[in-house]
Design a protein around this motif. Structure first.
Motif, mmCIF file in Angstrom:
data_model
loop_
_atom_site.group_PDB
_atom_site.id
_atom_site.type_symbol
_atom_site.label_atom_id
_atom_site.label_comp_id
_atom_site.label_asym_id
_atom_site.label_seq_id
_atom_site.Cartn_x
_atom_site.Cartn_y
_atom_site.Cartn_z
ATOM 1 N N ILE A 204 17.813 28.858 -121.064
ATOM 2 C CA ILE A 204 18.809 27.915 -120.560
ATOM 3 C C ILE A 204 19.799 28.695 -120.031
ATOM 4 N N GLY A 205 19.867 29.036 -118.802
ATOM 5 C CA GLY A 205 20.856 29.882 -117.791
ATOM 6 C C GLY A 205 20.733 31.364 -118.472
ATOM 7 N N ILE A 206 22.129 31.881 -118.372
ATOM 8 C CA ILE A 206 22.032 33.445 -118.277
ATOM 9 C C ILE A 206 23.031 33.728 -119.189
ATOM 10 N N GLY A 207 22.974 34.577 -120.210
ATOM 11 C CA GLY A 207 23.978 34.886 -121.309
ATOM 12 C C GLY A 207 24.608 36.227 -120.866
ATOM 13 N N VAL A 208 25.726 36.395 -120.596
ATOM 14 C CA VAL A 208 26.382 37.323 -120.137
ATOM 15 C C VAL A 208 27.500 37.842 -120.987
ATOM 16 N N PRO A 218 31.857 46.465 -111.856
ATOM 17 C CA PRO A 218 31.934 45.086 -111.184
ATOM 18 C C PRO A 218 30.878 44.563 -110.237
ATOM 19 N N ALA A 219 30.453 45.694 -109.296
ATOM 20 C CA ALA A 219 29.600 45.263 -108.492
ATOM 21 C C ALA A 219 28.133 44.818 -109.022
ATOM 22 N N GLU A 220 27.823 45.425 -110.023
ATOM 23 C CA GLU A 220 26.699 45.016 -111.022
ATOM 24 C C GLU A 220 26.608 43.587 -111.550
ATOM 25 N N MET A 221 27.896 43.446 -112.151
ATOM 26 C CA MET A 221 28.252 42.066 -112.767
ATOM 27 C C MET A 221 28.345 40.998 -111.803
ATOM 28 N N TYR A 222 28.865 41.342 -110.476
ATOM 29 C CA TYR A 222 28.822 40.455 -109.478
ATOM 30 C C TYR A 222 27.287 40.007 -109.084
ATOM 31 N N SER A 223 26.380 40.922 -108.924
ATOM 32 C CA SER A 223 25.044 40.449 -108.536
ATOM 33 C C SER A 223 24.238 39.479 -109.470
ATOM 34 N N VAL A 224 24.691 39.774 -110.830
ATOM 35 C CA VAL A 224 24.267 38.657 -111.653
ATOM 36 C C VAL A 224 24.722 37.293 -111.328
ATOM 37 N N PHE A 225 25.896 37.105 -110.938
ATOM 38 C CA PHE A 225 26.658 35.898 -110.644
ATOM 39 C C PHE A 225 25.990 35.311 -109.175
ATOM 40 N N GLU A 226 25.804 36.304 -108.515
ATOM 41 C CA GLU A 226 25.225 35.826 -107.198
ATOM 42 C C GLU A 226 23.823 35.298 -107.267
ATOM 43 N N LEU A 227 22.986 35.917 -108.358
ATOM 44 C CA LEU A 227 21.814 35.310 -108.475
ATOM 45 C C LEU A 227 21.780 34.042 -109.101
ATOM 46 N N ALA A 228 22.749 33.676 -109.946
ATOM 47 C CA ALA A 228 23.129 32.351 -110.828
ATOM 48 C C ALA A 228 23.517 31.384 -109.729
ATOM 49 N N GLY A 229 24.283 31.669 -108.599
ATOM 50 C CA GLY A 229 24.633 30.923 -107.843
ATOM 51 C C GLY A 229 23.689 30.341 -106.956
ATOM 52 N N GLU A 230 22.658 31.261 -106.523
ATOM 53 C CA GLU A 230 21.436 31.068 -105.723
ATOM 54 C C GLU A 230 20.470 30.124 -106.404
ATOM 55 N N LEU A 231 20.374 30.466 -107.602
ATOM 56 C CA LEU A 231 19.504 29.463 -108.563
ATOM 57 C C LEU A 231 20.053 28.157 -109.096
ATOM 58 N N GLY A 243 42.119 38.820 -122.796
ATOM 59 C CA GLY A 243 43.088 38.747 -121.810
ATOM 60 C C GLY A 243 42.728 38.056 -120.489
ATOM 61 N N ILE A 244 44.071 37.842 -119.786
ATOM 62 C CA ILE A 244 43.951 36.787 -118.818
ATOM 63 C C ILE A 244 43.093 37.394 -117.513
ATOM 64 N N LEU A 245 43.361 38.873 -117.435
ATOM 65 C CA LEU A 245 42.726 39.483 -116.043
ATOM 66 C C LEU A 245 41.128 39.386 -116.309
ATOM 67 N N SER A 246 40.538 39.415 -117.581
ATOM 68 C CA SER A 246 39.198 39.265 -117.639
ATOM 69 C C SER A 246 38.749 37.933 -117.369
ATOM 70 N N ILE A 247 39.456 36.958 -117.846
ATOM 71 C CA ILE A 247 39.334 35.462 -117.676
ATOM 72 C C ILE A 247 39.145 35.180 -115.939
ATOM 73 N N GLN A 248 40.320 35.817 -115.261
ATOM 74 C CA GLN A 248 40.367 35.743 -113.721
ATOM 75 C C GLN A 248 39.091 36.373 -113.321
ATOM 76 N N GLU A 249 38.723 37.397 -113.799
ATOM 77 C CA GLU A 249 37.513 38.348 -113.383
ATOM 78 C C GLU A 249 36.221 37.104 -113.092
ATOM 79 N N VAL A 250 35.991 36.589 -114.324
ATOM 80 C CA VAL A 250 34.677 35.954 -114.388
ATOM 81 C C VAL A 250 34.965 34.292 -113.399
ATOM 82 N N ILE A 251 36.212 33.849 -113.437
ATOM 83 C CA ILE A 251 36.634 32.713 -112.680
ATOM 84 C C ILE A 251 36.428 33.097 -111.090
#
Length: 497
Positions: A204-208, A218-231, A243-251
């Motif tokens: 059921i989706g991807i646990g990260v 960050p580039a490796e993590m971004y590639s997982v999000f790219e795959l999720a977006g494609e699918l 902290g807020i910066l890490s929340i901003q990263e995933v958003i």
């Protein structure tokens, strides 16, 4: 287009099932009738005294007229509501599921971390689950699996799945060294291929849970999000740090890639900045991005001492010290000496790190889902493992009046069901008391429901939940577990082949 209630979708089926004569309703004998309860459906906004007829595992009639059942349960004075849907559990055996069903949970899903060898795990649970179960694809495992030097560990984890002994602790022990290693471009590509294959097995989706692998580039993590977006695969993420910066990263990753995103336990991720964090999630939603979040109704978190959460500088990052850590095994508060000793064996601790007013504001915030983050069984495990949903209804609805009953039920039923409908279509039939919905139903006393588990005395069944049905089968009667019934079914993702 706004989805129509289930009773409209299934009206043709019901007409054929019951016949065309209007008098037919009076002659139908249902398997079970719940008579005279206060029926609350969060989608249609029904809140009225009704009788509910259940047949073949589904709700087949909701009526103010008398219904005939092979078994009739009189529930006057009690609330009849959809079973609670927990998007965030880590204890996945029947031991934890019994505590969960006493807390009104009928569907418990491991979506933050996911499950290793997910296809084999689904098969191992078939036919012996008390409540519905499911999991996301475990990104840390698929990452480790892509690194050939860890193949022995991959095989060892499969053996544990077959023995029904797989736990987060076992993966930390076996796969933990891989968390600190960078991947080659080839290994990163292999990880993405592994994730696709695991989605095909029903994930059921991807646990990260990047908070446990915070050195991931960050580039490796971004590639997982790219795959999720494609699918169109929903990402469930523990952020890199509190902290807020890490929340901003995933958003940001979700906005740039189009990946659907669910941020887990925003209370422990944002701490004293919870209002700002919720503002960002809300703003993303208003701008059309598919981003949601959840929280649990306790002021403490819980994790293993060997995890990256306790890397150097943890006191400053989390705003706590040794004495704020409570050892799960014994209940004792730690000192610098006992911290070092117990960290060597990755003992689990409860982290007293949040203020009550932060939790109250988060629970009251519109659109925030309730999830437990329930831990694997231990007598002194975090009380959220056993009491999350009853605590919301007892403390935050009845006692503190932070939110009303209907809104609370919506946050624990309809909202999680709708969050999953895009990735797990069968959730369209859960989280509702409507004709055609799955008969996953709880009956509770709104005047007495409360959590009983505590940090000091450990796990205990919640109080006030009288009946729980899963697929139209009682798993709880008059507050007691029903023996030798296992009606729980697998919840699969949409990619399952």
């Amino acid at each position: 287009m706004k989805p129509k209630p289930l009773k409209l979708i299934l009206c043709l089926f019901l007409t054929l099932y019951y016949g065309f004569e209007s008098t037919a309703q009076t002659t139908i004998q249902f398997d079970i009738v719940l008579e005279g309860g206060r029926v609350i459906d969060p989608e249609t906004k029904l809140d009225a005294i009704r009788n509910v007829g259940i047949q073949n595992g589904r709700i087949m009639m909701i009526s103010s007229d008398a219904l005939v059942g092979k078994e009739t349960i009189k529930v006057s004075g009690m609330v009849v509501a959809p079973g609670f849907i927990d998007l965030h559990v880590h204890g996945m055996t029947n031991v934890e599921q019994e505590y969960q069903l006493h807390d009104g949970v009928t569907t418990a899903l491991e979506l933050e971390w996911g499950i290793e060898h997910i296809g084999a795990w689904y098969a191992s649970r078939q036919g012996n689950a008390l409540i519905h179960y499911g999991a996301s694809v475990c990104w840390p495992f698929e990452r480790m699996k892509a690194m050939a030097r860890y193949q022995d560990g991959v095989d060892e984890l499969l053996d544990l799945v077959h023995k029904k002994e797989i736990t987060i602790q076992s993966f930390f022990h076996i796969g933990g060294p891989s968390f600190k290693e960078d991947q080659t471009p080839e290994e990163s590509d292999k990880t993405l291929a592994n994730i696709k294959s695991a989605l095909d097995e029903g994930g059921i989706g991807i646990g990260v849970p990047i908070g446990y692998l915070p050195d991931t580039k960050p580039a490796e993590m971004y590639s997982v999000f790219e795959l999720a977006g494609e699918l169109g695969a929903l990402v469930f993420t523990h952020t890199r740090h509190s902290g807020i910066l890490s929340i901003q990263e995933v958003i940001a990753n979700a906005m740039l890639t189009g990946a659907p995103l669910h941020i887990v336990h925003i209370n422990s991720m944002s701490l004293g900045q919870i209002d700002f964090a919720l503002k960002m999630v809300s703003a993303a939603g208003w701008k059309g991005f598919d981003i949601t979040t959840e929280l649990y109704p306790y002021t403490a978190a819980s994790t293993g001492l060997m995890t990256a959460m306790f890397n150097e500088g943890w006191q400053e990052k989390l705003g706590i010290d040794y004495g704020d850590l409570q050892l799960v095994a014994t209940g004792e508060r730690l000192t610098q000496e006992t911290f070092a000793r117990n960290r060597r064996t990755n003992q689990y601790v409860i982290m007293h790190m949040m203020q009550p007013e932060w939790i109250a504001r988060g629970i009251a915030a519109p659109g925030v889902i309730i999830g437990s983050d329930g831990m694997p069984y231990s007598k002194l495990a975090h009380p959220r493992t056993a009491g999350t949903f009853s605590r919301v209804l007892g403390k935050y609805v009845r006692e503190d009046q932070v939110l009303d009953l209907n809104t609370a039920i919506e946050k624990m039923t309809l909202l999680p069901a709708k969050r999953l409908e895009g990735i797990a279509p069968m959730m369209r039939f859960k989280g509702r008391i409507q004709v055609g919905a799955d008969a996953d139903i709880i009956v509770f006393d709104p005047d007495t429901i409360i959590d009983k588990a505590t940090f000091e005395k450990g796990l205990e069944f919640s109080e006030g939940i009288e009946y729980v049905l899963v697929n139209g089968t009682f798993v709880l009667r008059k507050g007691e577990t029903v023996s030798n019934v296992f009606p729980g079914k697998a919840v699969y993702g949409k990619f399952k082949k």
